[in-house]
Motif scaffolding. Structure first.
Motif, mmCIF file in Angstrom:
data_model
loop_
_atom_site.group_PDB
_atom_site.id
_atom_site.type_symbol
_atom_site.label_atom_id
_atom_site.label_comp_id
_atom_site.label_asym_id
_atom_site.label_seq_id
_atom_site.Cartn_x
_atom_site.Cartn_y
_atom_site.Cartn_z
ATOM 1 N N LYS A 157 35.932 42.709 37.729
ATOM 2 C CA LYS A 157 36.436 42.894 36.367
ATOM 3 C C LYS A 157 36.729 41.552 35.710
ATOM 4 O O LYS A 157 36.352 41.309 34.561
ATOM 5 C CB LYS A 157 37.692 43.767 36.404
ATOM 6 C CG LYS A 157 38.378 43.985 35.078
ATOM 7 C CD LYS A 157 39.456 42.953 34.761
ATOM 8 C CE LYS A 157 40.540 42.885 35.795
ATOM 9 N NZ LYS A 157 41.546 41.836 35.467
ATOM 10 N N THR A 158 37.386 40.672 36.455
ATOM 11 C CA THR A 158 37.720 39.352 35.928
ATOM 12 C C THR A 158 36.456 38.560 35.592
ATOM 13 O O THR A 158 36.374 37.907 34.542
ATOM 14 C CB THR A 158 38.565 38.565 36.942
ATOM 15 O OG1 THR A 158 39.776 39.300 37.211
ATOM 16 C CG2 THR A 158 38.921 37.183 36.415
ATOM 17 N N LEU A 159 35.459 38.634 36.481
ATOM 18 C CA LEU A 159 34.194 37.934 36.239
ATOM 19 C C LEU A 159 33.494 38.491 35.009
ATOM 20 O O LEU A 159 32.991 37.730 34.163
ATOM 21 C CB LEU A 159 33.288 38.065 37.465
ATOM 22 C CG LEU A 159 31.886 37.453 37.335
ATOM 23 C CD1 LEU A 159 31.983 35.956 37.096
ATOM 24 C CD2 LEU A 159 31.059 37.751 38.589
ATOM 25 N N ALA A 160 33.471 39.822 34.882
ATOM 26 C CA ALA A 160 32.811 40.451 33.737
ATOM 27 C C ALA A 160 33.527 40.099 32.432
ATOM 28 O O ALA A 160 32.886 39.786 31.421
ATOM 29 C CB ALA A 160 32.768 41.969 33.924
ATOM 30 N N GLN A 161 34.863 40.128 32.449
ATOM 31 C CA GLN A 161 35.620 39.772 31.244
ATOM 32 C C GLN A 161 35.358 38.323 30.841
ATOM 33 O O GLN A 161 35.121 38.029 29.667
ATOM 34 C CB GLN A 161 37.115 39.972 31.481
ATOM 35 C CG GLN A 161 37.573 41.416 31.491
ATOM 36 C CD GLN A 161 39.073 41.529 31.679
ATOM 37 O OE1 GLN A 161 39.778 40.531 31.825
ATOM 38 N NE2 GLN A 161 39.578 42.745 31.692
ATOM 39 N N GLY A 162 35.416 37.414 31.816
ATOM 40 C CA GLY A 162 35.200 36.006 31.518
ATOM 41 C C GLY A 162 33.806 35.739 30.971
ATOM 42 O O GLY A 162 33.640 34.970 30.009
ATOM 43 N N THR A 163 32.805 36.389 31.577
ATOM 44 C CA THR A 163 31.427 36.214 31.117
ATOM 45 C C THR A 163 31.254 36.755 29.703
ATOM 46 O O THR A 163 30.651 36.108 28.837
ATOM 47 C CB THR A 163 30.455 36.928 32.068
ATOM 48 O OG1 THR A 163 30.615 36.414 33.400
ATOM 49 C CG2 THR A 163 29.015 36.726 31.624
ATOM 50 N N ALA A 164 31.800 37.951 29.467
ATOM 51 C CA ALA A 164 31.646 38.582 28.152
ATOM 52 C C ALA A 164 32.344 37.779 27.062
ATOM 53 O O ALA A 164 31.760 37.519 25.999
ATOM 54 C CB ALA A 164 32.206 40.007 28.200
ATOM 55 N N VAL A 165 33.586 37.383 27.299
ATOM 56 C CA VAL A 165 34.320 36.608 26.289
ATOM 57 C C VAL A 165 33.614 35.276 26.031
ATOM 58 O O VAL A 165 33.476 34.836 24.889
ATOM 59 C CB VAL A 165 35.779 36.383 26.725
ATOM 60 C CG1 VAL A 165 36.473 35.379 25.803
ATOM 61 C CG2 VAL A 165 36.540 37.703 26.731
#
Length: 221
Positions: A157-165
């Protein structure tokens, strides 16, 4: 060099008189380690990132590229400070508090700024921030019964959020702009699913803790 002040070691590498005072000095000195410095640097990057992102109305590709660089550095230090703290036994009470604050601050700054600029729907920002704040409060709610460990889903989740932002911070167009929409969709989905899983873990942990407390009270009664 041991990194411990002479006063804490009695000047000759031996424990100083007045034990508690010496121990306090050692603990205070241990705050200034590389892991905590990286965490503090990430906190400093939060206002710098926002200023860069909002320069010239927030739509200048060059300034947004600089903002992305600041965001990327913050995300990278997030990986390294935790790894260094665990590997070299640099875990401190300051780090336990400051690290999650720094993580959530940089993410919240990115989400709120992007929504304020009209690049990201406010409901996306609301869902993610509600989840992060709720899980943080829930951890405190059950902390007397135990600690909820970070799950693999939470890390994803953290990786996906960081990538998306990060993709939204950049002034992307065409297929990449479409791709970032789907990456953010995955991030939101993981945010909700992992949040529900943490709630389940918290309820189970609290029930187990309360059951153990009742058994302990019965034995002593």
């Amino acid at each position: 060099m041991t990194g411990v002040p002479a006063s804490a070691e009695g000047g000759q590498g031996r424990p100083a008189p007045g034990g508690k005072l010496g121990a306090a000095a050692v603990n205070q000195a241990s705050i200034w380690n590389i892991a905590n410095i990286l965490t503090m640097m990430r906190l400093v990057l939060v206002p710098a990132f926002v200023m860069l992102l909002l320069q010239d109305g927030g739509y200048d590709p060059a300034w947004r590229a600089w903002a992305w660089a600041a965001f990327a550095v913050a995300m990278i230090t997030d990986v390294f400070d935790g790894h260094l703290a665990r590997t070299y036994n640099l875990v401190t009470d300051f780090g336990k508090i400051a690290d999650p604050i720094a993580d959530k601050a940089i993410m919240a700054a990115g989400l709120i700024s992007l929504s304020a600029l009209g690049d990201l729907p406010w409901w996306v920002t609301g869902v993610i921030l509600f989840r992060e704040l709720g899980i943080t409060l829930m951890r405190f709610w059950v902390i007397r019964h135990g600690v909820i460990p970070a799950s693999r889903g939470g890390k994803m989740k953290t990786l996906a959020q960081g990538t998306a932002v990060g993709m939204y911070v950049l002034a992307l167009t065409g297929p990449l702009a479409t791709l970032r929409f789907w990456v953010m969709g995955v991030a939101v989905l993981l945010t909700v699913l992992t949040g529900l899983d943490y709630v389940r873990q918290a309820i189970v942990l609290r029930r187990q803790g309360m059951a153990a407390e009742r058994k302990g009270a019965e034995r002593t009664s």
